[in-house]
Enzyme design. Structure first.
Site, PDB file in Angstrom:
ATOM      1  N   SER A   1      67.213  69.760  85.665  1.00 41.03           N
ATOM      2  CA  SER A   1      66.199  70.244  86.617  1.00 41.03           C
ATOM      3  C   SER A   1      66.939  70.945  87.751  1.00 41.03           C
ATOM      4  O   SER A   1      68.113  70.625  88.010  1.00 41.03           O
ATOM      5  CB  SER A   1      65.412  69.057  87.181  1.00 41.03           C
ATOM      6  OG  SER A   1      64.586  69.469  88.249  1.00 41.03           O
TER       7      SER A   1
ATOM      8  N   ILE B   1      57.828  70.772  77.649  1.00 38.82           N
ATOM      9  CA  ILE B   1      59.052  71.466  77.239  1.00 38.82           C
ATOM     10  C   ILE B   1      59.519  70.970  75.865  1.00 38.82           C
ATOM     11  O   ILE B   1      59.918  71.761  74.998  1.00 38.82           O
ATOM     12  CB  ILE B   1      60.151  71.252  78.314  1.00 38.82           C
ATOM     13  CG1 ILE B   1      59.736  71.953  79.617  1.00 38.82           C
ATOM     14  CG2 ILE B   1      61.506  71.749  77.815  1.00 38.82           C
ATOM     15  CD1 ILE B   1      60.569  71.559  80.837  1.00 38.82           C
TER      16      ILE B   1
ATOM     17  N   LYS C   1      50.808  64.092  85.930  1.00 34.23           N
ATOM     18  CA  LYS C   1      51.171  62.678  86.050  1.00 34.23           C
ATOM     19  C   LYS C   1      51.635  62.360  87.486  1.00 34.23           C
ATOM     20  O   LYS C   1      51.331  61.305  88.026  1.00 34.23           O
ATOM     21  CB  LYS C   1      52.281  62.325  85.052  1.00 34.23           C
ATOM     22  CG  LYS C   1      51.835  62.438  83.583  1.00 34.23           C
ATOM     23  CD  LYS C   1      53.017  62.367  82.615  1.00 34.23           C
ATOM     24  CE  LYS C   1      52.639  62.744  81.195  1.00 34.23           C
ATOM     25  NZ  LYS C   1      53.804  62.994  80.314  1.00 34.23           N
TER      26      LYS C   1
ATOM     27  N   TYR D   1      64.313  60.814  91.673  1.00 36.22           N
ATOM     28  CA  TYR D   1      64.284  61.763  90.555  1.00 36.22           C
ATOM     29  C   TYR D   1      65.483  62.719  90.684  1.00 36.22           C
ATOM     30  O   TYR D   1      66.197  62.960  89.703  1.00 36.22           O
ATOM     31  CB  TYR D   1      62.956  62.543  90.565  1.00 36.22           C
ATOM     32  CG  TYR D   1      62.860  63.634  89.512  1.00 36.22           C
ATOM     33  CD1 TYR D   1      62.707  63.314  88.169  1.00 36.22           C
ATOM     34  CD2 TYR D   1      62.918  64.984  89.872  1.00 36.22           C
ATOM     35  CE1 TYR D   1      62.608  64.313  87.203  1.00 36.22           C
ATOM     36  CE2 TYR D   1      62.815  65.990  88.917  1.00 36.22           C
ATOM     37  CZ  TYR D   1      62.663  65.641  87.585  1.00 36.22           C
ATOM     38  OH  TYR D   1      62.576  66.630  86.627  1.00 36.22           O
TER      39      TYR D   1
ATOM     40  N   ASP E   1      60.954  54.624  72.348  1.00 41.65           N
ATOM     41  CA  ASP E   1      60.981  54.573  73.813  1.00 41.65           C
ATOM     42  C   ASP E   1      62.459  54.621  74.206  1.00 41.65           C
ATOM     43  O   ASP E   1      63.216  53.685  73.900  1.00 41.65           O
ATOM     44  CB  ASP E   1      60.324  53.270  74.282  1.00 41.65           C
ATOM     45  CG  ASP E   1      60.311  53.134  75.794  1.00 41.65           C
ATOM     46  OD1 ASP E   1      61.076  53.833  76.480  1.00 41.65           O
ATOM     47  OD2 ASP E   1      59.526  52.305  76.281  1.00 41.65           O
TER      48      ASP E   1
ATOM     49  N   THR F   1      53.532  71.793  82.935  1.00 43.08           N
ATOM     50  CA  THR F   1      53.437  70.818  81.840  1.00 43.08           C
ATOM     51  C   THR F   1      52.657  69.609  82.338  1.00 43.08           C
ATOM     52  O   THR F   1      52.250  69.551  83.499  1.00 43.08           O
ATOM     53  CB  THR F   1      54.827  70.335  81.380  1.00 43.08           C
ATOM     54  OG1 THR F   1      55.389  69.552  82.439  1.00 43.08           O
ATOM     55  CG2 THR F   1      55.757  71.482  81.029  1.00 43.08           C
TER      56      THR F   1
HETATM   57  N1  LIG Z   1      57.789  70.464  84.222  1.00 45.83           N
HETATM   58  C1  LIG Z   1      58.701  70.806  85.109  1.00 45.83           C
HETATM   59  O1  LIG Z   1      58.402  71.536  86.076  1.00 45.83           O
HETATM   60  C2  LIG Z   1      60.123  70.348  84.980  1.00 45.83           C
HETATM   61  C3  LIG Z   1      61.039  70.879  85.881  1.00 45.83           C
HETATM   62  C4  LIG Z   1      62.370  70.497  85.788  1.00 45.83           C
HETATM   63  C5  LIG Z   1      62.764  69.602  84.824  1.00 45.83           C
HETATM   64  N2  LIG Z   1      61.836  69.084  83.963  1.00 45.83           N
HETATM   65  C6  LIG Z   1      62.319  68.129  82.972  1.00 45.83           C
HETATM   66  O2  LIG Z   1      61.909  68.548  81.686  1.00 45.83           O
HETATM   67  C7  LIG Z   1      61.765  67.403  80.839  1.00 45.83           C
HETATM   68  C8  LIG Z   1      60.409  67.465  80.165  1.00 45.83           C
HETATM   69  O3  LIG Z   1      59.411  67.498  81.177  1.00 45.83           O
HETATM   70  P1  LIG Z   1      57.937  68.002  80.932  1.00 45.83           P
HETATM   71  O4  LIG Z   1      57.532  68.698  82.177  1.00 45.83           O
HETATM   72  O5  LIG Z   1      57.837  68.713  79.633  1.00 45.83           O
HETATM   73  O6  LIG Z   1      57.199  66.593  80.906  1.00 45.83           O
HETATM   74  P2  LIG Z   1      55.902  66.052  80.151  1.00 45.83           P
HETATM   75  O7  LIG Z   1      54.966  67.162  79.821  1.00 45.83           O
HETATM   76  O8  LIG Z   1      55.428  64.922  81.000  1.00 45.83           O
HETATM   77  O9  LIG Z   1      56.528  65.498  78.778  1.00 45.83           O
HETATM   78  C9  LIG Z   1      57.451  64.441  78.825  1.00 45.83           C
HETATM   79  C10 LIG Z   1      57.668  63.909  77.426  1.00 45.83           C
HETATM   80  O10 LIG Z   1      58.610  62.842  77.495  1.00 45.83           O
HETATM   81  C11 LIG Z   1      58.100  61.731  76.779  1.00 45.83           C
HETATM   82  N3  LIG Z   1      58.638  60.508  77.366  1.00 45.83           N
HETATM   83  C12 LIG Z   1      58.483  60.039  78.626  1.00 45.83           C
HETATM   84  N4  LIG Z   1      59.080  58.845  78.737  1.00 45.83           N
HETATM   85  C13 LIG Z   1      59.628  58.558  77.532  1.00 45.83           C
HETATM   86  C14 LIG Z   1      60.353  57.463  77.019  1.00 45.83           C
HETATM   87  N5  LIG Z   1      60.645  56.381  77.765  1.00 45.83           N
HETATM   88  N6  LIG Z   1      60.768  57.512  75.729  1.00 45.83           N
HETATM   89  C15 LIG Z   1      60.485  58.565  74.938  1.00 45.83           C
HETATM   90  N7  LIG Z   1      59.790  59.633  75.374  1.00 45.83           N
HETATM   91  C16 LIG Z   1      59.360  59.621  76.658  1.00 45.83           C
HETATM   92  C17 LIG Z   1      56.574  61.829  76.913  1.00 45.83           C
HETATM   93  O11 LIG Z   1      55.886  61.195  75.831  1.00 45.83           O
HETATM   94  P3  LIG Z   1      55.378  59.661  75.910  1.00 45.83           P
HETATM   95  O12 LIG Z   1      54.760  59.493  77.259  1.00 45.83           O
HETATM   96  O13 LIG Z   1      54.408  59.537  74.776  1.00 45.83           O
HETATM   97  O14 LIG Z   1      56.587  58.809  75.697  1.00 45.83           O
HETATM   98  C18 LIG Z   1      56.396  63.344  76.810  1.00 45.83           C
HETATM   99  O15 LIG Z   1      56.364  63.724  75.450  1.00 45.83           O
HETATM  100  C19 LIG Z   1      61.967  66.178  81.740  1.00 45.83           C
HETATM  101  O16 LIG Z   1      63.282  65.706  81.573  1.00 45.83           O
HETATM  102  C20 LIG Z   1      61.750  66.722  83.132  1.00 45.83           C
HETATM  103  O17 LIG Z   1      62.449  65.991  84.103  1.00 45.83           O
HETATM  104  C21 LIG Z   1      60.522  69.435  84.021  1.00 45.83           C
END
Ligand SMILES: NC(=O)c1ccc[n+]([C@@H]2O[C@H](COP(=O)([O-])OP(=O)(O)OC[C@H]3O[C@@H](n4cnc5c(N)ncnc54)[C@H](OP(=O)(O)O)[C@@H]3O)[C@@H](O)[C@H]2O)c1
Length: 246
Positions: free
Chosen positions: A145, A18, A199, A157, A64, A194
Site C-alpha cells: 500500500s 484486487i 468495510k 494498518y 484463513d 474495492t
Molecule cells: N482498496 C485499496 O484502496 C487498497 C489500497 C492499498 C492497498 N490495498 C491492499 O490490497 C489488498 C486487497 O485489498 P482490497 O481493497 O481488494 O480488499 P477487499 O475488497 O476487502 O478484499 C480483501 C480480500 O481478502 C480476504 N481476506 C481478508 N482477511 C482474510 C484472511 N484472514 N484470510 C484469507 N483471506 C482474507 C477477503 O475475503 P474473506 O473476507 O472472505 O476472507 C477478501 O477476499 C489488501 O492487502 C489491502 O491492504 C488496498
C-alpha cells in the site's frame, strides 16, 4: 505471459477487489489459480463464473491466513494436486480505523496477524515448496500500500504495510543469498475502489466514489511484474489515482 500458461498460482483474498481481479487475469492467461479466502461460498461462486471460458482454471480453497494450520493445509493441497507452486500473490489484507491513542488492541492484532504474519507464513511455505520442487524462477508478489511508505492515518494498518515493505526486501535479499532466481515484488496501491472501503467507512460513499475504478489496474501491475524478462526483477511499484495527493 506465455511462460506462465499451465503454471500454478496462489492468490490470497482471491474473490473480490484486487485479489479477485488478479485471479481473473491469471486464469485468462492459462494459469491454474488457487484462490483462497474465508468465505468459501463466494470463492465457489466466482470460480463458477470464471471457469470454462479459457485455458486456465480457478480452484477455490477456504483458508484463513491468520490460522497457520489453514495455510499449511492449502500448501499440502497444492503440492498433492499440482506438484508445485510457481507464483504467490499475497493479497489478503484488512484495515480498521483504530487509533493508537484509543484503539482496540484486538483489532490491531487482527491487522498484524493478517497483513504481516499471514503474508510471512504463506511466503515461507511458497519458497520452501519452490525449492523442494526445483522451481527456480518462481515469483512472490506482495500487495502492499502507499501506507507502507508514508503515514497519513490508520497507523496500525500503516505499520503492517511498512512491515510488508521490509519483508519483501528482506526476502529478496535472502533469495539472492541462496542463489535462487525467485523474484519478489511489492505493489503499493493508493486508493482502489474495492470492498475494503465499505468495510472501513460503511457510511462514507463520497470517499469511495473518488477512488480508482477497480482492482483491475492493480492486477495489471501484477501481470507487468511477473511477465518481465527473467533477468529483470521489478521490486517496487507505487500506483495512485491521478487525483490522489497523499
Ligand atoms: N482498496 C485499496 O484502496 C487498497 C489500497 C492499498 C492497498 N490495498 C491492499 O490490497 C489488498 C486487497 O485489498 P482490497 O481493497 O481488494 O480488499 P477487499 O475488497 O476487502 O478484499 C480483501 C480480500 O481478502 C480476504 N481476506 C481478508 N482477511 C482474510 C484472511 N484472514 N484470510 C484469507 N483471506 C482474507 C477477503 O475475503 P474473506 O473476507 O472472505 O476472507 C477478501 O477476499 C489488501 O492487502 C489491502 O491492504 C488496498
Amino acid at each position: 505471459m506465455d511462460r506462465w500458461s499451465g503454471k500454478v498460482a496462489i492468490v490470497t483474498g482471491g474473490y473480490e477487489g484486487i485479489g479477485g481481479a488478479t485471479v481473473k487475469k491469471l486464469v485468462s492467461h492459462g494459469m491454474k489459480v488457487v484462490g483462497c479466502a474465508r468465505n468459501e461460498e463466494k470463492l465457489k461462486q466466482i470460480a463458477s463464473e470464471i471457469n470454462g471460458k479459457g485455458q486456465g482454471e480457478m480452484f477455490p480453497f477456504k483458508c484463513d491466513v491468520t490460522d497457520e494450520s489453514n495455510i499449511l493445509e492449502m500448501f499440502k493441497f497444492v503440492k498433492e494436486k499440482f506438484g508445485a507452486v510457481h507464483l504467490l500473490v499475497n493479497n489478503a489484507g484488512i484495515a480498521f480505523d483504530s487509533p493508537i491513542s484509543s484503539g482496540d488492541s484486538q483489532k490491531w492484532k487482527r491487522i498484524l496477524d493478517t497483513n504481516v504474519l499471514g503474508l510471512s507464513i504463506c511466503s515461507r511455505e511458497a519458497v520452501q515448496l519452490m525449492k523442494e520442487t526445483g522451481v527456480d524462477d518462481g515469483h512472490i508478489v506482495n500487495i502492499n500500500s502507499v501506507a507502507g511508505h508514508r503515514v497519513v492515518d490508520k497507523p496500525m494498518y500503516a505499520a503492517s504495510k511498512f512491515a510488508v515493505t521490509a519483508l519483501t526486501e528482506g526476502l529478496r535479499k535472502e533469495l539472492r543469498s541462496a542463489n535462487t532466481h525467485i523474484r519478489t515484488t511489492s505493489i503499493s496501491p493508493g486508493y482502489v475502489k474495492t470492498e475494503i472501503f465499505h468495510k472501513i467507512y460503511p457510511d462514507d460513499t463520497e470517499r469511495v466514489e473518488k477512488l480508482l475504478k477497480s482492482g483491475e489496474d492493480i492486477a495489471d501491475a501484477v501481470l507487468y511484474a511477473v511477465s518481465a524478462p527473467a533477468h529483470v526483477d521489478i521490486n517496487e511499484i507505487i500506483i495512485r489515482p491521478v487525483e490522489q495527493a497523499l
